[in-house]
Write an enzyme that holds these catalytic residues in place. Structure first.
Site, PDB file in Angstrom:
ATOM      1  N   HIS A  49      50.708  33.986  44.959  1.00 21.03           N
ATOM      2  CA  HIS A  49      50.647  33.088  43.808  1.00 21.03           C
ATOM      3  C   HIS A  49      51.723  33.483  42.793  1.00 21.03           C
ATOM      4  O   HIS A  49      52.335  34.547  42.911  1.00 21.03           O
ATOM      5  CB  HIS A  49      49.258  33.117  43.153  1.00 21.03           C
ATOM      6  CG  HIS A  49      48.845  34.456  42.656  1.00 21.03           C
ATOM      7  ND1 HIS A  49      47.911  35.240  43.277  1.00 21.03           N
ATOM      8  CD2 HIS A  49      49.281  35.177  41.590  1.00 21.03           C
ATOM      9  CE1 HIS A  49      47.769  36.371  42.615  1.00 21.03           C
ATOM     10  NE2 HIS A  49      48.592  36.361  41.585  1.00 21.03           N
TER      11      HIS A  49
HETATM   12  C1  T46 Z   1      48.835  39.928  40.532  1.00 19.25           C
HETATM   13  C2  T46 Z   1      48.419  40.946  41.509  1.00 19.25           C
HETATM   14  C3  T46 Z   1      49.227  42.194  41.432  1.00 19.25           C
HETATM   15  C4  T46 Z   1      39.153  38.580  37.749  1.00 19.25           C
HETATM   16  O1  T46 Z   1      37.982  38.182  37.593  1.00 19.25           O
HETATM   17  N1  T46 Z   1      39.832  39.110  36.677  1.00 19.25           N
HETATM   18  C5  T46 Z   1      41.101  39.565  36.789  1.00 19.25           C
HETATM   19  O2  T46 Z   1      41.665  40.054  35.794  1.00 19.25           O
HETATM   20  C6  T46 Z   1      41.761  39.453  38.060  1.00 19.25           C
HETATM   21  C7  T46 Z   1      43.195  39.930  38.233  1.00 19.25           C
HETATM   22  C8  T46 Z   1      41.075  38.920  39.119  1.00 19.25           C
HETATM   23  N2  T46 Z   1      39.792  38.493  38.950  1.00 19.25           N
HETATM   24  C9  T46 Z   1      39.060  37.968  40.125  1.00 19.25           C
HETATM   25  C10 T46 Z   1      39.599  36.652  40.667  1.00 19.25           C
HETATM   26  C11 T46 Z   1      39.320  36.749  42.139  1.00 19.25           C
HETATM   27  O3  T46 Z   1      38.000  36.302  42.410  1.00 19.25           O
HETATM   28  O4  T46 Z   1      39.174  38.919  41.186  1.00 19.25           O
HETATM   29  C12 T46 Z   1      39.363  38.253  42.432  1.00 19.25           C
HETATM   30  C13 T46 Z   1      40.644  38.704  43.106  1.00 19.25           C
HETATM   31  O5  T46 Z   1      41.753  38.250  42.308  1.00 19.25           O
HETATM   32  P1  T46 Z   1      43.162  37.816  42.977  1.00 19.25           P
HETATM   33  O6  T46 Z   1      42.895  37.137  44.265  1.00 19.25           O
HETATM   34  O7  T46 Z   1      43.937  37.083  41.932  1.00 19.25           O
HETATM   35  O8  T46 Z   1      43.809  39.247  43.245  1.00 19.25           O
HETATM   36  P2  T46 Z   1      45.236  39.577  43.864  1.00 19.25           P
HETATM   37  O9  T46 Z   1      45.162  40.990  44.268  1.00 19.25           O
HETATM   38  O10 T46 Z   1      45.667  38.581  44.874  1.00 19.25           O
HETATM   39  O11 T46 Z   1      46.278  39.414  42.630  1.00 19.25           O
HETATM   40  C14 T46 Z   1      46.129  40.184  41.451  1.00 19.25           C
HETATM   41  C15 T46 Z   1      46.418  39.338  40.212  1.00 19.25           C
HETATM   42  O12 T46 Z   1      45.602  38.169  40.218  1.00 19.25           O
HETATM   43  C16 T46 Z   1      47.848  38.894  40.151  1.00 19.25           C
HETATM   44  O13 T46 Z   1      48.131  38.380  38.874  1.00 19.25           O
HETATM   45  O14 T46 Z   1      50.000  39.850  40.167  1.00 19.25           O
HETATM   46  O15 T46 Z   1      47.028  41.280  41.467  1.00 19.25           O
END
Ligand code: T46
Length: 132
Positions: A49
């Site tokens: 993303h």
């Molecule tokens: C990025 C990389 C390095 C939350 O509730 N709060 C938060 O602050 C974050 C970051 C995530 N979440 C929830 C949303 C999803 O249900 O945690 C779950 C996993 O999040 P996500 O799929 O976005 O995680 P990554 O590892 O794909 O990405 C994250 C960050 O979203 C992104 O901005 O740069 O880590």
């Protein structure tokens, strides 16, 4: 600029190291949120993303992983394995990260509170938005 690597000052007065990050000249934004990621299987691809507004500093506190960055024109792969180095990413950069070592712990310092509306999760939509 697609990204910037920050080499943090290491305070090593004792038998070990310490890095302190403070708001100010050495840090590019005011931190509103901190989160960390660990226990990811090596073959998993996280991220996939971009963000519309968010700026982040990504620090690999332990172990290693690969970050793939894409600004819509070119792709770069960065190997992160140094807790005294921060990968700064502005908005409008597509990111994927993978090849997690078993001991990989990533800490992320973010400029904004969590907001799902800030995410661009479709690559073609990302390309459309960066061209505008
Ligand atoms: C990025 C990389 C390095 C939350 O509730 N709060 C938060 O602050 C974050 C970051 C995530 N979440 C929830 C949303 C999803 O249900 O945690 C779950 C996993 O999040 P996500 O799929 O976005 O995680 P990554 O590892 O794909 O990405 C994250 C960050 O979203 C992104 O901005 O740069 O880590």
């Amino acid at each position: 600029m697609m990204y910037k690597l920050y080499n943090f000052k290491i305070h090593g007065n004792y038998d070990g190291n310490l890095v302190a990050l403070e708001k100010g000249a050495d840090f590019p934004f005011e931190i509103k949120r901190v989160y960390y990621i660990w226990g990811t299987r090596p073959d998993v691809i996280r991220g996939c993303h971009a963000h519309r507004k968010l700026e982040q500093m990504i620090i690999c506190l332990s172990g290693s992983c690969d970050f793939i960055l894409d600004d819509g024109k070119e792709r770069t792969i960065l190997y992160l394995n140094n807790p005294a180095q921060g990968l700064y990413i502005k908005h409008n950069i597509w990111r994927e990260f993978t090849n997690f070592s078993p001991d990989c712990v990533i800490m992320v310092l973010a400029s904004e509170y969590y907001d799902e509306a800030d995410y661009i999760r479709d690559y073609n939509e990302f390309l459309r938005e960066v061209k505008i």
